[in-house]
Design a protein around this motif. Sequence first.
Motif, PDB file in Angstrom:
ATOM      1  N   TYR A 173      37.763  43.583  41.596  1.00 40.99           N
ATOM      2  CA  TYR A 173      37.027  41.893  41.356  1.00 40.99           C
ATOM      3  C   TYR A 173      36.396  42.030  40.830  1.00 40.99           C
ATOM      4  N   THR A 174      36.275  41.133  39.250  1.00 38.50           N
ATOM      5  CA  THR A 174      35.065  41.309  39.094  1.00 38.50           C
ATOM      6  C   THR A 174      34.969  39.395  38.827  1.00 38.50           C
ATOM      7  N   LEU A 175      33.871  39.233  39.706  1.00 37.03           N
ATOM      8  CA  LEU A 175      34.034  37.621  39.878  1.00 37.03           C
ATOM      9  C   LEU A 175      32.804  36.910  38.253  1.00 37.03           C
ATOM     10  N   ASN A 176      32.982  36.127  37.257  1.00 38.50           N
ATOM     11  CA  ASN A 176      32.309  35.800  36.844  1.00 38.50           C
ATOM     12  C   ASN A 176      31.735  34.566  37.300  1.00 38.50           C
ATOM     13  N   PHE A 177      30.120  34.219  36.730  1.00 32.35           N
ATOM     14  CA  PHE A 177      30.145  33.056  36.776  1.00 32.35           C
ATOM     15  C   PHE A 177      30.332  31.718  36.287  1.00 32.35           C
ATOM     16  N   ASP A 178      31.466  32.284  35.249  1.00 31.31           N
ATOM     17  CA  ASP A 178      31.683  31.129  34.890  1.00 31.31           C
ATOM     18  C   ASP A 178      33.447  30.810  35.302  1.00 31.31           C
TER      19      ASP A 178
END
Length: 126
Positions: free
Chosen positions: A116-121
Amino acid sequence: MAKKIGRALLAVFVVFVLAVSVFVYFASFAKTKILTSASNDGGYHLTVYMIGEPDWPFGATHCRFDLFHGRKRLITYPFSIQDDGAAAREDNFHVVWGEGCVTVTVSGSEQADQSYTLNFDGTVEQ
């Protein structure tokens, strides 16, 4: 005499309902903090929670990612782990902080690793 029996039965019923309510809360809704990780600059932090207890018997473990920038929550993302009914533990997670995101690899004995990639946006890629 009938009033005393009625009150005693009511008291037993109330205690039973409270006991069942407490059990349901801990089995289905209680949050248990599993892991906290901070970015290299300390501006962001990720917390992983287990929600309730694993499904009985040998079912999924329900979890949640919470990504924060300071005190502001950017992402709340639910997911499940298939790990033979075991409770979530730190060994299930590998966290890598990147430029603008955090990638979490989730492993379980009954599933392929999931990233899972949780982007800062505020977006999530699976």
